[in-house]
Design a protein around this motif. Structure first.
Motif, PDB file in Angstrom:
ATOM      1  N   GLU A  18       0.992  -1.282  -0.025  1.00  0.00           N
ATOM      2  CA  GLU A  18      -0.350   0.076  -0.183  1.00  0.00           C
ATOM      3  C   GLU A  18       0.519   1.213   0.412  1.00  0.00           C
ATOM      4  O   GLU A  18       0.314   2.428   0.553  1.00  0.00           O
ATOM      5  N   HIS A  19       1.922   0.926  -0.141  1.00  0.00           N
ATOM      6  CA  HIS A  19       2.606   2.138  -0.190  1.00  0.00           C
ATOM      7  C   HIS A  19       3.087   2.931   1.063  1.00  0.00           C
ATOM      8  O   HIS A  19       3.064   4.086   0.985  1.00  0.00           O
TER       9      HIS A  19
ATOM     10  N   HIS B 110     -13.555  -1.731   6.020  1.00  0.00           N
ATOM     11  CA  HIS B 110     -12.300  -1.106   5.567  1.00  0.00           C
ATOM     12  C   HIS B 110     -10.844  -1.765   5.430  1.00  0.00           C
ATOM     13  O   HIS B 110     -10.092  -1.622   4.778  1.00  0.00           O
TER      14      HIS B 110
ATOM     15  N   LYS C 296      -2.522  -7.742  -7.278  1.00  0.00           N
ATOM     16  CA  LYS C 296      -3.896  -7.093  -6.358  1.00  0.00           C
ATOM     17  C   LYS C 296      -4.790  -8.019  -5.443  1.00  0.00           C
ATOM     18  O   LYS C 296      -5.393  -9.041  -5.713  1.00  0.00           O
ATOM     19  N   TYR C 297      -5.459  -7.475  -4.480  1.00  0.00           N
ATOM     20  CA  TYR C 297      -6.105  -7.951  -3.710  1.00  0.00           C
ATOM     21  C   TYR C 297      -7.761  -8.239  -4.212  1.00  0.00           C
ATOM     22  O   TYR C 297      -8.014  -7.751  -4.703  1.00  0.00           O
TER      23      TYR C 297
ATOM     24  N   VAL D   5      -9.877  -5.656  -5.025  1.00  0.00           N
ATOM     25  CA  VAL D   5      -9.939  -4.351  -6.401  1.00  0.00           C
ATOM     26  C   VAL D   5      -9.947  -4.815  -7.156  1.00  0.00           C
ATOM     27  O   VAL D   5      -8.866  -4.065  -8.243  1.00  0.00           O
TER      28      VAL D   5
ATOM     29  N   PHE E  77     -10.849  -7.317 -10.392  1.00  0.00           N
ATOM     30  CA  PHE E  77     -11.742  -8.210 -11.159  1.00  0.00           C
ATOM     31  C   PHE E  77     -10.883  -8.945 -12.186  1.00  0.00           C
ATOM     32  O   PHE E  77     -10.087  -9.110 -12.762  1.00  0.00           O
TER      33      PHE E  77
ATOM     34  N   PHE F 192     -12.568 -12.276 -15.124  1.00  0.00           N
ATOM     35  CA  PHE F 192     -14.413 -12.917 -15.207  1.00  0.00           C
ATOM     36  C   PHE F 192     -14.713 -13.479 -14.605  1.00  0.00           C
ATOM     37  O   PHE F 192     -15.911 -14.028 -14.591  1.00  0.00           O
TER      38      PHE F 192
END
Lengths: 662, 324
Positions: free
Chosen positions: B89-90, B253, B301-302, B305, B307, B309
């Motif tokens: 997350e930087h 969150h 990417k978790y 967040v 996408f 198919f």
């Protein structure tokens, strides 16, 4: 404090029959900030719009709430109206009391209460509205057509004709689509190839048109007027610009057992092939699944035989990005798989074929050179049974609920052609209804029945059983209420057609909506039939719903005119309802960029030092308003709430919720 | 272990590789240990690492990595997952941290020790399957499974994610962990029972914000609950249900980012099993999107967040009986 005017529309009786519009206006007048409220029969009419304009001037209104149909319908109309008298168009809100209220309720009291609540929410929002100014974005004057069938070809030709550049992306090695497989076309019986191939040549030769054959769209970024599309050019292992299409390689390739998809697997081709003689572009393609060289590294015959030196076994998929202003979806259709309809014995007998396979069997370019014989023993069939609505208008899960629209006519054509070419053949057609709306269509059908003596029987075939070299067909004649037993030589199934499988993932890339049958939906079923609700995306051909060739060509032309209308503009007015990041709260965690479908968010490291703290560098998000489409994904994904949307701020939405829950 | 760690820290301070050390020090009592930064070798006399050092130090590295110079951080396996997630997350500058991985065989829970009637605790050490607790009344022996904190009993991994060097032995991912058993138990309840369970637990909340402040996934510059524009903060006074919403929103969150370190439950003064909310999300993510461990892979990417198919449709909620 805002001075808000409320305008309640009757929409004829659409709203007024279920909602007490007078009461809605009276009640909303009691809301804080509302200084004027009225109702009118048609707010969207000129008189209605003038009423709004006059009230803004007379009452010094600062905000307007229209209680009417969905904002998708007339928000733009009303925004234009208020802007005409100097109000910022984003000071207007529409409360949808038609689709979300009057249409779905029967009880007047309940509907009226709901309409009041919806109006109250809109008033609460207007209190927090602020004037917004839309920016302008330039338009890339080039169109992309996805799919190179007759829909795509016609659309590309029409756009190119207006002087704009068009690229066609076609997933097969050649353009032409389904129409290349068709023998004759109803109702005139002219040869499909004869009318299609000149258009394919036109497309190839038009200097405004570029064909990416054997290619697929793999990514779409941007928005109307400014799409960036990633295109994958699949490796065909033949250099497209060098291959002369002489076809020598396709004769010498030792791998002969490749199912020929051009003939729907009814015969075979070589591992290196040109789909058919009139293919565009006329270049060879190697089927990597069958090529011995690519699989084992031993062979290389085509490379040796090719005098042009076009064969390249090391070719890789190529990925390129192009810019477009408009995208046309013309991905077409396919007959459904008939595995689930085994009562017709499709998988049990080679002599039970689909109509498209029958088309190949009848075609001069087909596996038998147009001589109709049974696939099993190559004998001429003497009795043929056609079954309509196989999977269409079906209530079972494996079928389709809709009418595939083209089957009645092509079955009629097949039956007629059989009788014409082989007069000693008995032809039966089993139907639920015969649907022939279209110019000269019913006359065509009458001819088949009256002049060609095709036996049309109302009723469905219950079962087909292969027995010896016959197909025992069991059916019922609903008009005479008789059970029929026919010993047929061939059975032809009019399989339902469905949207191409590539359509669903493409719709996701385009953020274009689809119906439950995977057909793309129109912006408005009647008034905007060739536009997708996603701006800049247009629809042509069977991607939107089943249709025949004349209808497809008509629609493709309409689609082209919409594209031309867009490309003719130098600038598009943007959407000011875009996201923005509060840098003081942003963590720079990248969550928003991860979910942004438009790639509108970038990060920069900024100095947030206060004098005594020393340096404090922080990574923060920034939104490119020209790229942002205001979808709001980032605002809900942002854990700290640093992202917010102009026109739909968290505060505005929460105040609407509060107003509803009051 | 503690002495070896101090020695290695001194070495790294001496050769200038690092300028500070992140570790733990004792509080008023030997069991109330808190994360601490040591600025020089002399300060390391207070450095402690024992079976009470459960605190996750990764969150402190956000601010520490903004300062001048490099900091040495000793990370337990669970801390290293949080650390890697923060990198993703930087939030932490990896260049500014020198990570030494240290093994953790399960930390003691002082409440469980007290519940066994052991008071006046002076220190703790590990001996096979037992803890030896030093008290003012003499030494007491207590079986580890009785004294270990719940999160350690259901430990997911003894393997680190992203370390510069290891001290002691590197462990393994524990595929046998029973960490979702309690969640499954809650899932088996009727909606009413479950609602009662959570109402009972969450009604004890005093909104001290300790769970939020300790959570390595709650690292916002400004929390949404403190943001007047979010229109959430002023709901606190309006509804007694607010503390429930606070925890549910917080679980949402951190969904997909929570590494299941269990700090929320450790610090809760009211002993609310807050980690179960997060575990429910983790379990759901595993079931709906395939096995996923936050922090395990810095580049991925978790699912929340991302996408694909193959993603399940929202209707899955209905299919799983979420409407009941």
């Amino acid at each position: 404090m805002q001075r808000i005017g409320v305008f309640v529309c009757h929409c004829g009786t659409n709203i007024a029959a279920t909602v007490d519009v007078k009461k809605v206006a009276e009640t909303l007048l009691q809301e804080p900030g509302v200084v004027y409220a009225t109702d009118y029969q048609y707010m969207c009419s000129e008189a209605g719009q003038n009423m709004i304009k006059d009230a803004i001037k007379a009452q010094n209104l600062t905000g307007v709430v229209i209680c009417s149909c969905s904002p998708r319908m007339h928000e733009a109309t009303f925004r234009k109206a208020v802007a005409a008298v100097g109000m910022n168009p984003y000071m207007l809100e529409v409360a949808n009391i038609r689709e979300q209220c009057s249409w779905i309720h029967k009880n007047i009291e309940e509907a009226t209460e709901k309409a009041i609540i919806l109006g109250r929410a809109a008033v609460a929002k207007v209190h927090l509205n602020a004037p917004l100014i839309a920016g302008q974005t330039p338009v890339t004057k080039r169109a992309l057509v996805i799919g190179g069938g007759i829909a795509g070809i016609q659309c590309a030709l029409d756009i190119a004709d207006a002087g704009y550049q068009v690229d066609i992306v076609e997933k097969e090695p050649t353009v032409g689509g389904k129409m290349t497989k068709i023998d004759k076309t109803f109702p005139t019986l002219d040869c499909s190839s004869c009318i299609l191939t000149p258009k394919m040549v036109d497309v190839a030769q038009n200097e405004n048109i570029k064909i990416y054959s054997y290619s697929e769209v793999e990514s779409v970024k941007g928005f109307v007027g400014n799409f960036t599309v990633g295109i994958k050019r699949k490796a065909r292992y033949v250099k497209e610009d060098i291959c002369t299409g002489c076809g020598l390689c396709t004769e010498k390739c030792p791998q002969k057992k490749v199912p020929n998809d051009y003939n729907l697997g009814l015969d075979t081709k070589r591992a290196i092939y040109i789909p058919f003689a009139q293919a565009v572009p006329k270049v060879a393609t190697i089927d990597a699944d069958y090529c011995t060289m690519l699989k084992t590294g031993k062979c290389g015959v085509c490379s040796k035989i090719c005098t042009a030196g076009a064969i390249d076994y090391t070719q890789q998929d190529e990925h390129l990005e192009e810019q477009y202003g408009a995208i046309v979806v013309a991905t077409g259709y396919n007959p459904i798989k008939l595995d689930a309809f085994d009562e017709f014995a499709y998988s049990q007998s080679p002599d039970v074929v689909t109509s498209l396979e029958f088309e190949r069997l009848m075609s001069a370019s087909g596996p038998n050179g147009g001589h109709l014989v049974r696939p099993s023993d190559h004998k001429e069939p003497k009795t043929i049974v056609f079954v309509q609505c196989v999977g269409s208008r079906s209530t079972v899960e494996c079928g389709k609920p809709y009418c595939s629209k083209i089957c009645c006519m092509y079955t009629c054509k097949h039956a007629m052609l059989c009788r014409e070419k082989y007069p000693d053949t008995e032809v039966y057609v089993f139907y639920i209804d015969v649907r022939t709306p279209g110019k000269n269509y019913d006359e065509f059908y009458r001819r088949a029945v009256e002049e060609y003596d095709v036996h049309y029987i109302k009723g469905m075939v219950g079962k087909v059983c292969p027995e010896g070299d016959k197909l025992k067909v069991q059916a019922s004649d609903l008009l005479t209420n008789e059970q029929l037993h026919i010993d047929a030589d061939m059975v032809v199934l009019a399989a339902a057609i469905e949207a191409d499988k590539s359509a669903r993932p493409l719709a996701t890339l385009l953020t274009a909506s689809m119906d439950t049958n995977d057909f793309f939906t129109e912006a408005h079923a009647k008034l905007r039939p060739v536009e997708s609700p996603t701006a800049g995306v247009f629809l042509a051909g069977c991607a939107q719903g089943p249709k025949d060739i004349p209808e497809t060509v008509t629609q493709a032309g309409a689609c082209a005119s919409k594209v031309i209308g867009l490309l003719a503009k130098d600038h598009l007015v943007g959407n000011p309802c875009v996201a923005h990041s509060d840098e003081m709260m942003c963590n720079g965690c990248s969550t928003c960029a991860n979910v942004c479908p438009y790639g509108a968010i970038t990060y920069e490291t900024k100095d947030f030092s206060r004098r005594k703290d020393g340096t404090l560098m922080r990574r923060v998000a920034s939104v490119n308003p020209a790229v942002c489409q205001g979808c709001g994904c980032c605002t809900v994904a942002c854990p700290s709430g640093a992202m917010d949307l102009y026109g739909f701020s968290t505060k505005q939405i929460m105040s609407e919720v509060d107003a509803i829950c009051k | 272990m503690q002495e070896a760690m101090i020695a290695r820290a001194k070495e790294l301070l001496a050769d200038g590789s690092v300028s500070r050390v992140m570790g733990w020090k004792k509080g008023e009592f030997s069991y109330d240990i808190s994360p601490a930064v040591f600025e020089n070798a002399d300060q390391l006399v207070d450095f402690v690492y024992d079976d009470f050092c459960g605190a996750n130090v990764s969150k402190y590295l956000i601010n520490e990595s903004k300062k001048e110079g490099k900091i040495l951080a000793f990370l337990k396996p669970c801390d290293s997952y949080s650390f890697a997630q923060l990198l993703k997350e930087h939030r932490i500058d990896r260049e500014k941290v020198y990570v030494i991985g240290i093994p953790s065989y399960g930390k003691a829970d002082i409440n469980k020790i007290r519940a066994k009637g052991i008071d006046g605790v002076l220190g703790i050490k590990s001996e096979g399957t037992d803890f030896i607790v030093d008290t003012i009344y003499g030494e007491e022996k207590i079986a580890k499974f009785e004294a270990m904190s719940e999160r350690c009993l259901t430990c997911k991994s003894k393997k680190h994610v992203d370390v510069d060097e290891m001290m002691g032995e590197e462990g393994e991912w524990n595929a046998e962990s029973k960490r979702f058993d309690k969640v499954a138990e809650l899932e088996a309840m009727t909606p009413d029972e479950r609602f009662e369970f959570w109402r009972g637990e969450l009604s004890r909340c005093i909104r001290c914000n300790a769970c939020r402040n300790v959570c390595p996934a709650c690292t916002c510059v400004s929390c949404v609950f403190d943001n007047p524009n979010s229109d959430i903060n002023n709901k606190a006074a309006a509804s007694s249900f607010e503390e429930n919403m606070f925890h549910i929103i917080r679980a949402f969150h951190v969904a997909g980012r929570c590494t299941d370190c269990g700090e929320c439950s450790r610090v809760c003064p009211q002993n609310i099993p807050l980690h179960l909310l997060n575990r429910k999300f983790i379990k759901d993510i595993n079931e709906l999107y395939g096995q996923y461990q936050a922090g395990a892979n810095a580049d991925e990417k978790y699912p929340m967040v991302n996408f694909t198919f193959d993603d399940c449709e929202p209707g899955i909620v209905y299919k799983r009986g979420g409407n009941q």
